[in-house]
Design an enzyme around this catalytic site. Structure first.
Site, PDB file in Angstrom:
ATOM      1  CB  SER A  16      -0.899   0.042   1.237  1.00 11.99           C
ATOM      2  OG  SER A  16      -1.675  -1.128   1.294  1.00 11.99           O
ATOM      3  CD  GLU A 190       4.234 -10.102  11.700  1.00  7.25           C
ATOM      4  OE1 GLU A 190       3.154 -10.657  11.449  1.00  7.25           O
ATOM      5  OE2 GLU A 190       4.718  -9.189  11.017  1.00  7.25           O
ATOM      6  CE  LYS A 205      15.085  -7.047   9.265  1.00  4.43           C
ATOM      7  NZ  LYS A 205      14.314  -6.551  10.412  1.00  4.43           N
ATOM      8  N   GLY A 302       7.611  -0.163   8.846  1.00  9.58           N
ATOM      9  CA  GLY A 302       6.500   0.782   8.697  1.00  9.58           C
ATOM     10  C   GLY A 302       6.204   1.032   7.230  1.00  9.58           C
TER      11      GLY A 302
HETATM   12  N1  LIG Z   1       5.836  -4.306   7.288  1.00 10.53           N
HETATM   13  C1  LIG Z   1       7.044  -3.757   7.309  1.00 10.53           C
HETATM   14  O1  LIG Z   1       7.260  -2.701   7.914  1.00 10.53           O
HETATM   15  C2  LIG Z   1       8.172  -4.404   6.557  1.00 10.53           C
HETATM   16  C3  LIG Z   1       9.469  -3.851   6.640  1.00 10.53           C
HETATM   17  C4  LIG Z   1      10.507  -4.417   5.889  1.00 10.53           C
HETATM   18  C5  LIG Z   1      10.257  -5.541   5.128  1.00 10.53           C
HETATM   19  N2  LIG Z   1       9.010  -6.090   5.098  1.00 10.53           N
HETATM   20  C6  LIG Z   1       8.774  -7.264   4.260  1.00 10.53           C
HETATM   21  O2  LIG Z   1       7.867  -6.903   3.232  1.00 10.53           O
HETATM   22  C7  LIG Z   1       7.044  -8.022   2.896  1.00 10.53           C
HETATM   23  C8  LIG Z   1       5.577  -7.625   3.037  1.00 10.53           C
HETATM   24  O3  LIG Z   1       5.318  -7.246   4.365  1.00 10.53           O
HETATM   25  P1  LIG Z   1       3.917  -6.566   4.790  1.00 10.53           P
HETATM   26  O4  LIG Z   1       4.084  -6.192   6.209  1.00 10.53           O
HETATM   27  O5  LIG Z   1       3.525  -5.556   3.817  1.00 10.53           O
HETATM   28  O6  LIG Z   1       2.943  -7.838   4.695  1.00 10.53           O
HETATM   29  P2  LIG Z   1       1.351  -7.872   4.844  1.00 10.53           P
HETATM   30  O7  LIG Z   1       0.838  -6.589   5.383  1.00 10.53           O
HETATM   31  O8  LIG Z   1       1.012  -9.135   5.537  1.00 10.53           O
HETATM   32  O9  LIG Z   1       0.841  -7.988   3.316  1.00 10.53           O
HETATM   33  C9  LIG Z   1       1.049  -9.123   2.545  1.00 10.53           C
HETATM   34  C10 LIG Z   1       0.298  -8.945   1.231  1.00 10.53           C
HETATM   35  O10 LIG Z   1       0.609 -10.043   0.379  1.00 10.53           O
HETATM   36  C11 LIG Z   1      -0.603 -10.605  -0.122  1.00 10.53           C
HETATM   37  N3  LIG Z   1      -0.380 -12.059  -0.291  1.00 10.53           N
HETATM   38  C12 LIG Z   1      -0.042 -12.959   0.655  1.00 10.53           C
HETATM   39  N4  LIG Z   1       0.079 -14.176   0.112  1.00 10.53           N
HETATM   40  C13 LIG Z   1      -0.197 -14.036  -1.203  1.00 10.53           C
HETATM   41  C14 LIG Z   1      -0.277 -14.930  -2.307  1.00 10.53           C
HETATM   42  N5  LIG Z   1      -0.005 -16.223  -2.157  1.00 10.53           N
HETATM   43  N6  LIG Z   1      -0.595 -14.439  -3.523  1.00 10.53           N
HETATM   44  C15 LIG Z   1      -0.872 -13.124  -3.687  1.00 10.53           C
HETATM   45  N7  LIG Z   1      -0.820 -12.217  -2.687  1.00 10.53           N
HETATM   46  C16 LIG Z   1      -0.500 -12.684  -1.472  1.00 10.53           C
HETATM   47  C17 LIG Z   1      -1.665 -10.299   0.901  1.00 10.53           C
HETATM   48  O11 LIG Z   1      -2.893 -10.298   0.216  1.00 10.53           O
HETATM   49  P3  LIG Z   1      -4.295  -9.918   0.950  1.00 10.53           P
HETATM   50  O12 LIG Z   1      -4.188  -8.443   1.236  1.00 10.53           O
HETATM   51  O13 LIG Z   1      -5.331 -10.209  -0.069  1.00 10.53           O
HETATM   52  O14 LIG Z   1      -4.358 -10.750   2.186  1.00 10.53           O
HETATM   53  C18 LIG Z   1      -1.223  -8.909   1.375  1.00 10.53           C
HETATM   54  O15 LIG Z   1      -1.753  -7.908   0.550  1.00 10.53           O
HETATM   55  C19 LIG Z   1       7.501  -9.160   3.798  1.00 10.53           C
HETATM   56  O16 LIG Z   1       8.473  -9.917   3.115  1.00 10.53           O
HETATM   57  C20 LIG Z   1       8.150  -8.441   4.983  1.00 10.53           C
HETATM   58  O17 LIG Z   1       9.133  -9.210   5.644  1.00 10.53           O
HETATM   59  C21 LIG Z   1       7.961  -5.533   5.788  1.00 10.53           C
END
Ligand SMILES: NC(=O)c1ccc[n+]([C@@H]2O[C@H](COP(=O)([O-])OP(=O)(O)OC[C@H]3O[C@@H](n4cnc5c(N)ncnc54)[C@H](OP(=O)(O)O)[C@@H]3O)[C@@H](O)[C@H]2O)c1
Length: 427
Positions: A16, A190, A205, A302
């Site tokens: 997003s 989480e 990391k 974030g």
């Molecule tokens: N959050 C952070 O601050 C952060 C920081 C650094 C790195 N990361 C990394 O960035 C990545 C995403 O993190 P996030 O926090 O944004 O995750 P998240 O909020 O859980 O979002 C995951 C997204 O992936 C979609 N998804 C999951 N499985 C899928 C599949 N099989 N096919 C298609 N779409 C699928 C989900 O769809 P739905 O919406 O339909 O459920 C959701 O939109 C991860 O690898 C995480 O380690 C995150």
């Protein structure tokens, strides 16, 4: 203006943010790259889910083939997480000639070399700035700004969840369980926090940082990983009394030209800059032979901070597309490296013990230490409960081998239990 079409895989926190920032900063990005960047298609898991974001003009699908088979899509941003599925999708996308940007540290730490090889073969870029320390642009800084220096050590706080928990314990006298609950309520942890509190996320990391800083590939099994699960508030207070904050640090360093990588709670002197890194923030300290010590500080996660790192990758790929220079590795530095030996990695240590309160106990501990040629710096005894005392010791510098043998030796003594043993960072 020519268009570069982007596919986004995952529309959660990071996805997003990426869509939002691309729209908000559209003009600046096109003036820098000379291209109009357009999110054409987004793949999600659940098409029914309500999205709090403007998706006008963007095709939403749950079918990965909509990215793989679309010849108009040049770049795919993978921000869905998971290892096996993400690997499978990225392989298919690279074979279809798509440049990949990912924030997935678990995937890159485990299969980074394999995927980089596949990207090479397909003349594609594979960038992952957001995979380490979220909003801190540390990977490209190491690649570009430390290219000519010889990095000796990279250490830092690379997991925001554990830093938040340790900060709350230290500042608000919360127990580990209370601080974890608070982190979960605020969305910093989480529902299943295992990877964070066991130090695994930080280790992933450090694998990536080690590859960038030293050109050496290490695996999770090569790293000594200790988490903060169940860390005792009394140790945090005791350390504070001695002038230290306990932080979960990743430390990668060269010892006699061999590599040592470890993750664990460390006593950081209050005067050391890492000690001042609070709450969910991250910081990475890079020491170069020429430049000396440098520190990079900021939000480790974030929506917008992480998306900003993803966007820096998108801009880098777009510039490569324009200049027709795609297919170069994110990090070209690569060399053979051996693991440091357990007797050459040396630190002073903090040890805390639960000791049955009766005469002669200190003698038993001293005997173990003397036998292993190790010595105390200081010893403090306080009350643990009605029948036990709490004994805290700091030691002079000793090797990993020595501390392992000391802990085994003390643990084998009757009526004495080791509560914790942590490295102490020098001033
Ligand atoms: N959050 C952070 O601050 C952060 C920081 C650094 C790195 N990361 C990394 O960035 C990545 C995403 O993190 P996030 O926090 O944004 O995750 P998240 O909020 O859980 O979002 C995951 C997204 O992936 C979609 N998804 C999951 N499985 C899928 C599949 N099989 N096919 C298609 N779409 C699928 C989900 O769809 P739905 O919406 O339909 O459920 C959701 O939109 C991860 O690898 C995480 O380690 C995150």
């Amino acid at each position: 203006m020519q268009v570069v079409n982007i596919g986004v895989l995952g529309l959660g926190t990071v996805g997003s943010g990426v869509v939002r920032l691309l729209k908000d900063h559209e003009h600046k990005i096109s003036s820098i790259t000379g291209r109009k960047l357009v999110v054409k298609t987004v793949v999600v898991h659940n098409l029914e889910k309500k999205r709090d974001i403007d998706l006008t003009g963007i095709k939403m699908t749950d079918d990965i083939n909509e990215l793989i088979n679309d010849n108009e899509i040049n770049i795919v941003v993978e921000v869905m997480g998971t290892v096996a599925t993400a690997k499978k999708y990225i392989e298919l996308l690279l074979r279809a000639g798509k440049h990949i940007i990912t924030a997935n540290k678990d995937l890159i730490a485990t299969y980074g070399s394999e995927l980089a090889e596949l990207a090479d073969q397909n003349k594609c870029d594979l960038f992952y700035e957001a995979s380490v320390a979220g909003g801190i642009p540390i990977l490209r800084t190491i690649v570009n700004s430390f290219a000519a220096d010889r990095i000796i050590e990279v250490k830092g706080i690379v997991n925001g969840t554990t830093n938040y928990i340790l900060t709350k314990m230290s500042q608000n006298n919360m127990s580990f369980t209370e601080a974890l609950k608070s982190a979960q309520e605020l969305g910093f942890a989480e529902p299943d926090p295992t990877n964070d509190i066991e130090g695994i996320d930080a280790a992933y990391k450090m694998i990536i940082l080690t590859q960038f800083a030293f050109g050496i590939n290490v695996a999770l099994d090569d790293i000594e990983v200790k988490g903060i699960n169940g860390i005792d508030l009394e140790d945090i207070k005791q350390a504070k009394g001695l002038g230290y904050n306990i932080k979960l640090l990743g430390i990668a360093k060269l010892v006699n030209d061999r590599i040592s990588v470890a993750v664990g709670p460390v006593l950081v002197p209050e005067t050391q800059p890492l000690s001042a890194v609070q709450n969910e923030n991250n910081a990475v300290l890079v020491t170069g032979a020429a430049v000396g010590e440098t520190m990079f500080y900021g939000p480790g996660a974030g929506e917008l901070p992480t998306a900003n790192s993803v966007l820096s990758d998108i801009i880098a790929v777009t510039k490569d597309i324009v200049l027709e220079t795609t297919g170069n590795r994110f990090n070209d530095f690569s060399r053979e490296g051996k693991q440091a030996l357990p007797d050459e990695v040396k630190y002073p240590y903090y040890i805390s013990l639960k000791v049955r309160d009766r005469p002669g106990q200190m003698l038993k501990i001293t005997e173990v230490m003397t036998e292993l040629n190790a010595s105390f710096h200081l010893i403090i005894q306080s009350e643990y409960d009605d029948v036990n005392a709490r004994v805290v010791m700091t030691t002079h510098e000793m090797s990993e081998q020595q501390i392992k043998e000391i802990i085994e030796g003390i643990d084998n003594l009757e009526e004495i239990e080791v509560i914790a043993s942590y490295r102490i960072l020098s001033e």
